[in-house]
Design an enzyme around this catalytic site. Structure first.
Site, PDB file in Angstrom:
ATOM      1  N   ILE A  94       0.843  -1.185   0.000  1.00 31.93           N
ATOM      2  CA  ILE A  94       0.000   0.000   0.000  1.00 31.93           C
ATOM      3  C   ILE A  94       0.883   1.240   0.000  1.00 31.93           C
ATOM      4  CG2 ILE A  94      -1.787   1.232   1.284  1.00 31.93           C
ATOM      5  CD1 ILE A  94      -2.565  -1.535   2.444  1.00 31.93           C
ATOM      6  N   CYS A  95       0.407   2.248  -0.742  1.00 35.32           N
ATOM      7  CA  CYS A  95       1.158   3.506  -0.834  1.00 35.32           C
ATOM      8  C   CYS A  95       0.786   4.415   0.334  1.00 35.32           C
ATOM      9  CB  CYS A  95       0.840   4.189  -2.159  1.00 35.32           C
ATOM     10  SG  CYS A  95       1.599   5.820  -2.314  1.00 35.32           S
ATOM     11  N   THR A  96       1.795   4.728   1.144  1.00 39.48           N
ATOM     12  CA  THR A  96       1.676   5.740   2.193  1.00 39.48           C
ATOM     13  C   THR A  96       2.966   6.567   2.205  1.00 39.48           C
ATOM     14  OG1 THR A  96       2.640   4.391   3.954  1.00 39.48           O
ATOM     15  CG2 THR A  96       0.266   4.185   3.592  1.00 39.48           C
ATOM     16  N   PHE A 101       7.021   3.739  -1.381  1.00 40.95           N
ATOM     17  CA  PHE A 101       6.526   4.601  -2.459  1.00 40.95           C
ATOM     18  C   PHE A 101       7.051   6.036  -2.323  1.00 40.95           C
ATOM     19  CE2 PHE A 101       3.550   1.090  -2.535  1.00 40.95           C
ATOM     20  CZ  PHE A 101       3.305   0.898  -3.885  1.00 40.95           C
ATOM     21  N   VAL A 131      -2.071   3.948  -4.437  1.00 40.83           N
ATOM     22  CA  VAL A 131      -1.806   2.559  -4.800  1.00 40.83           C
ATOM     23  C   VAL A 131      -2.244   1.662  -3.640  1.00 40.83           C
ATOM     24  CG1 VAL A 131      -0.050   0.877  -5.448  1.00 40.83           C
ATOM     25  CG2 VAL A 131       0.115   3.223  -6.260  1.00 40.83           C
TER      26      VAL A 131
END
Length: 388
Positions: A94-96, A101, A131
């Site tokens: 997951i995008c954080t 990312f 994402v």
């Protein structure tokens, strides 16, 4: 056995303690790989996620904490994509802002706590896409929250890493914990004894400085006393040298008086010798005798001067006053030969007077005698002519 960085172990231990007390988040690493850390989130209060349990995993980099980790969700939530365990190593999750990312926003000060706190806030914001994000309605999210308990009850990793929670869920005894009821982390404030210890340390340091200052003052006073002693020694030495100079001056004056008397006696003897007819022969004999006497007198003068130089060097090298006084007694004795040194100078001067004055007188006397004889001869001749 896997080599684990100390920072990884520290972050895991701190997260297991603090996250459960503050947010009710369970945290545990895999037994075979400490770089795979599993967590279970409780649905935040006042949101569609309330009452649910969500299993996820954080995959740390081998050079943690210098690079950001990856975050993956395993339990379906209606907010993020769910992945089946075991998760593929090629998956980025997951995008954080705290994941791979966005490496530009990652710092080595970040840890597991900062990653999960940021993830919880992102989970409650349905309008923040990225994402790995999924759009769902509130009814769908609530239904998934109820189904999450059955999913946790069938998860083998939860059974392995969180056995107590796994039993509570399967027995139906699990009750979600409200965040308001959780105890906050208490930060200890410095107590009074610490301040007293600091003051005691400062007092000790001040006493040390005072002792050092006293020692410095003592050393300064000792140095001043030593300098005063040196000055007195130097003054006494200078006084002793002055006394020696006075003694030498007195001896010089006596030698001058004796030289004057000797010159007068020599002048008288020279005058009596010049009146004799054989003056020229006597003068040559006197000069030779005087030269011999001068050569004989000069020899002891050199010896005596050497003795004086030795005694002066000894007196200058000795610092104590007593040794200088003893040098006085030694130096007064060789001062007598100094009379001969200055008498030689006077004899040289008298020599010139002897050689000049008597010669003129003798020449004049001789010329007078010749003139008188010539006059007498002339007068006799004139008388003879008159008789004729």
């Amino acid at each position: 056995m896997q080599n684990v960085h100390k920072r990884v172990i520290k972050d895991i231990n701190d997260g297991m303690k603090n996250l459960k007390q503050e947010f009710g988040i369970y945290l545990a690493p895999e037994e075979d790989d400490f770089y795979k850390v599993h967590f279970i989130l409780q649905g935040p209060e006042g949101t569609p996620f309330e009452g649910g349990l969500y299993h996820g995993m954080i995959r740390l980099n081998n050079d943690h904490p210098f690079r950001p980790p990856n975050l993956h969700m395993i339990t379906p939530s209606g907010r993020f994509e769910a992945e089946k365990y075991p998760i593929s190593p090629n998956s980025r999750g997951i995008c954080t802002t705290a994941t791979s990312f966005h490496p530009e926003s990652w710092t080595s000060m970040n840890n597991l706590e900062t990653v999960l706190k940021g993830f919880v806030s992102l989970m409650c914001d349905p309008y923040d896409g990225g994402v790995g994000a999924v759009k769902s309605t509130d009814t769908q999210v609530k239904k998934l929250a109820q189904d999450s308990l059955t999913h946790i009850g069938n998860d083998l990793m939860v059974q392995k890493l969180f056995p107590d929670l796994y039993k509570a869920v399967n027995n139906g005894t699990f009750k979600p914990v409200k965040l308001a009821e959780l105890s906050k982390i208490v930060y200890k404030e410095p107590t009074k004894p610490i301040v007293e210890e600091k003051s005691a340390k400062t007092s000790k340091s001040s006493t040390k400085t005072s002792v050092k200052s006293k020692k410095n003052q003592k050393s300064d006073s000792e140095e001043e006393e030593n300098s005063d002693d040196d000055n007195t020694d130097s003054d006494s030495e200078s006084d002793d040298f002055r006394d020696l100079d006075d003694v030498v001056d007195d001896s010089d004056q006596e030698s001058d008086d004796e030289s004057d008397s000797s010159s007068e006696s020599e002048n008288e003897s020279g005058g009596s010798d010049d009146e004799s007819d054989d003056g020229s022969d006597d003068e040559s004999d006197d000069e030779t005798s005087e030269s011999d006497s001068e050569s004989e007198e000069e020899k002891p003068v050199k010896k005596s001067t050497r003795k004086i130089s030795k005694t002066t060097t000894k007196s200058s090298s000795t610092k104590p006053v007593k040794s200088i006084k003893s040098s006085k007694s030694t130096t007064t004795k060789p001062t007598k030969p100094t009379k001969s040194t200055k008498t030689t100078k006077s004899t040289k001067s008298t020599k010139s007077t002897k050689s000049t004055k008597p010669t003129e007188s003798t020449k004049s006397s001789r010329s007078v005698k010749t003139t008188e004889s010539s006059k007498s001869s002339k007068s006799s001749k004139s008388s003879k002519t008159g008789k004729k």
